[in-house]
Design a protein around this motif. Structure first.
Motif, PDB file in Angstrom:
ATOM      1  N   LEU A   1       0.861  -1.168   0.000  1.00 47.70           N
ATOM      2  CA  LEU A   1       0.000   0.000   0.000  1.00 47.70           C
ATOM      3  C   LEU A   1       0.903   1.225   0.000  1.00 47.70           C
ATOM      4  O   LEU A   1       1.632   1.468   0.969  1.00 47.70           O
ATOM      5  CB  LEU A   1      -0.903  -0.007   1.235  1.00 47.70           C
ATOM      6  N   LEU A   2       0.890   1.982  -1.087  1.00 50.50           N
ATOM      7  CA  LEU A   2       1.754   3.147  -1.250  1.00 50.50           C
ATOM      8  C   LEU A   2       0.893   4.404  -1.173  1.00 50.50           C
ATOM      9  O   LEU A   2      -0.030   4.580  -1.971  1.00 50.50           O
ATOM     10  CB  LEU A   2       2.481   3.072  -2.589  1.00 50.50           C
ATOM     11  N   GLU A   3       1.204   5.258  -0.195  1.00 53.30           N
ATOM     12  CA  GLU A   3       0.439   6.478   0.023  1.00 53.30           C
ATOM     13  C   GLU A   3       1.387   7.665   0.132  1.00 53.30           C
ATOM     14  O   GLU A   3       2.485   7.545   0.660  1.00 53.30           O
ATOM     15  CB  GLU A   3      -0.368   6.374   1.315  1.00 53.30           C
TER      16      GLU A   3
ATOM     17  N   SER B   1       4.738   8.983  -8.450  1.00 50.26           N
ATOM     18  CA  SER B   1       4.054   8.512  -9.653  1.00 50.26           C
ATOM     19  C   SER B   1       5.009   7.777 -10.588  1.00 50.26           C
ATOM     20  O   SER B   1       4.702   6.686 -11.082  1.00 50.26           O
ATOM     21  CB  SER B   1       3.414   9.706 -10.371  1.00 50.26           C
ATOM     22  N   ASP B   2       6.182   8.362 -10.825  1.00 58.03           N
ATOM     23  CA  ASP B   2       7.168   7.745 -11.715  1.00 58.03           C
ATOM     24  C   ASP B   2       7.658   6.401 -11.181  1.00 58.03           C
ATOM     25  O   ASP B   2       7.718   5.416 -11.921  1.00 58.03           O
ATOM     26  CB  ASP B   2       8.366   8.669 -11.916  1.00 58.03           C
ATOM     27  N   VAL B   3       8.021   6.356  -9.901  1.00 59.95           N
ATOM     28  CA  VAL B   3       8.541   5.117  -9.313  1.00 59.95           C
ATOM     29  C   VAL B   3       7.463   4.040  -9.285  1.00 59.95           C
ATOM     30  O   VAL B   3       7.715   2.883  -9.628  1.00 59.95           O
ATOM     31  CB  VAL B   3       9.125   5.367  -7.901  1.00 59.95           C
ATOM     32  N   ALA B   4       6.257   4.411  -8.916  1.00 55.70           N
ATOM     33  CA  ALA B   4       5.152   3.438  -8.872  1.00 55.70           C
ATOM     34  C   ALA B   4       4.881   2.879 -10.269  1.00 55.70           C
ATOM     35  O   ALA B   4       4.719   1.660 -10.440  1.00 55.70           O
ATOM     36  CB  ALA B   4       3.901   4.081  -8.294  1.00 55.70           C
ATOM     37  N   ARG B   5       4.831   3.741 -11.260  1.00 55.91           N
ATOM     38  CA  ARG B   5       4.585   3.301 -12.640  1.00 55.91           C
ATOM     39  C   ARG B   5       5.686   2.347 -13.096  1.00 55.91           C
ATOM     40  O   ARG B   5       5.426   1.308 -13.701  1.00 55.91           O
ATOM     41  CB  ARG B   5       4.480   4.512 -13.563  1.00 55.91           C
ATOM     42  N   GLU B   6       6.925   2.698 -12.792  1.00 50.46           N
ATOM     43  CA  GLU B   6       8.078   1.877 -13.162  1.00 50.46           C
ATOM     44  C   GLU B   6       7.967   0.460 -12.595  1.00 50.46           C
ATOM     45  O   GLU B   6       8.351  -0.508 -13.240  1.00 50.46           O
ATOM     46  CB  GLU B   6       9.324   2.574 -12.616  1.00 50.46           C
ATOM     47  N   LEU B   7       7.440   0.346 -11.380  1.00 48.00           N
ATOM     48  CA  LEU B   7       7.332  -0.950 -10.709  1.00 48.00           C
ATOM     49  C   LEU B   7       5.955  -1.593 -10.874  1.00 48.00           C
ATOM     50  O   LEU B   7       5.698  -2.660 -10.315  1.00 48.00           O
ATOM     51  CB  LEU B   7       7.665  -0.795  -9.223  1.00 48.00           C
ATOM     52  N   GLY B   8       5.073  -0.951 -11.618  1.00 48.04           N
ATOM     53  CA  GLY B   8       3.745  -1.509 -11.854  1.00 48.04           C
ATOM     54  C   GLY B   8       2.840  -1.459 -10.634  1.00 48.04           C
ATOM     55  O   GLY B   8       1.998  -2.338 -10.451  1.00 48.04           O
ATOM     56  N   LEU B   9       3.009  -0.441  -9.805  1.00 50.02           N
ATOM     57  CA  LEU B   9       2.229  -0.313  -8.574  1.00 50.02           C
ATOM     58  C   LEU B   9       1.266   0.858  -8.656  1.00 50.02           C
ATOM     59  O   LEU B   9       1.506   1.827  -9.376  1.00 50.02           O
ATOM     60  CB  LEU B   9       3.163  -0.096  -7.377  1.00 50.02           C
ATOM     61  N   SER B  10       0.206   0.767  -7.890  1.00 53.71           N
ATOM     62  CA  SER B  10      -0.695   1.897  -7.756  1.00 53.71           C
ATOM     63  C   SER B  10      -0.356   2.634  -6.463  1.00 53.71           C
ATOM     64  O   SER B  10       0.358   2.105  -5.609  1.00 53.71           O
ATOM     65  CB  SER B  10      -2.148   1.437  -7.753  1.00 53.71           C
ATOM     66  N   TRP B  11      -0.850   3.840  -6.335  1.00 50.42           N
ATOM     67  CA  TRP B  11      -0.615   4.633  -5.129  1.00 50.42           C
ATOM     68  C   TRP B  11      -1.765   5.614  -5.008  1.00 50.42           C
ATOM     69  O   TRP B  11      -2.531   5.808  -5.944  1.00 50.42           O
ATOM     70  CB  TRP B  11       0.724   5.356  -5.203  1.00 50.42           C
TER      71      TRP B  11
ATOM     72  N   VAL C   1       4.907  13.179   2.938  1.00 51.87           N
ATOM     73  CA  VAL C   1       5.296  11.974   3.664  1.00 51.87           C
ATOM     74  C   VAL C   1       4.924  10.762   2.812  1.00 51.87           C
ATOM     75  O   VAL C   1       3.804  10.685   2.305  1.00 51.87           O
ATOM     76  CB  VAL C   1       4.576  11.881   5.024  1.00 51.87           C
ATOM     77  N   VAL C   2       5.859   9.833   2.663  1.00 47.01           N
ATOM     78  CA  VAL C   2       5.575   8.578   1.966  1.00 47.01           C
ATOM     79  C   VAL C   2       5.332   7.495   3.003  1.00 47.01           C
ATOM     80  O   VAL C   2       6.143   7.299   3.917  1.00 47.01           O
ATOM     81  CB  VAL C   2       6.739   8.154   1.042  1.00 47.01           C
ATOM     82  N   LEU C   3       4.207   6.797   2.852  1.00 47.49           N
ATOM     83  CA  LEU C   3       3.874   5.649   3.692  1.00 47.49           C
ATOM     84  C   LEU C   3       3.852   4.406   2.821  1.00 47.49           C
ATOM     85  O   LEU C   3       3.277   4.421   1.722  1.00 47.49           O
ATOM     86  CB  LEU C   3       2.493   5.835   4.334  1.00 47.49           C
ATOM     87  N   VAL C   4       4.486   3.354   3.299  1.00 47.77           N
ATOM     88  CA  VAL C   4       4.428   2.054   2.625  1.00 47.77           C
ATOM     89  C   VAL C   4       3.871   1.070   3.636  1.00 47.77           C
ATOM     90  O   VAL C   4       4.452   0.873   4.700  1.00 47.77           O
ATOM     91  CB  VAL C   4       5.814   1.601   2.116  1.00 47.77           C
TER      92      VAL C   4
END
Length: 95
Positions: A15-17, A35-45, A66-69
């Protein structure tokens, strides 16, 4: 015949927020990075905006963005794309 499956079990996507607020130039930069990193790894956020949310403002107001994983704070202020990529790659088993 050996029926043992040695294929690693698929990991659920983390879960990427990204916690942001209006008028925050660092937040604008962070949106692009996440957005760029999530797209690169095929993840949603998704973005969590603290504007008008007293509890969230009290918790994150001085640290945004703040980034939450998976609910754990992993980075704040200036989001490091290399660090974020590594955290997420490990979370999905690609590191």
């Amino acid at each position: 015949m050996d029926s043992t499956d040695t294929t690693p079990a698929a990991r659920p996507a983390p879960l990427l927020e990204l916690v942001t607020k209006d008028g925050c130039h660092l937040c604008e930069d962070a949106v692009g990075i996440v957005s760029d990193v999530a797209r690169e790894l095929g993840l949603s956020w998704h973005e969590i905006r603290i504007d008008g949310e007293a509890e969230l403002t009290a918790r994150y107001g001085e640290e945004v963005p703040v980034v939450l994983v998976d609910g754990v704070q992993r980075d704040f202020w200036q989001i490091d794309p290399v660090r974020l990529r590594g955290i997420l790659a490990r979370a999905i088993g690609k590191a």
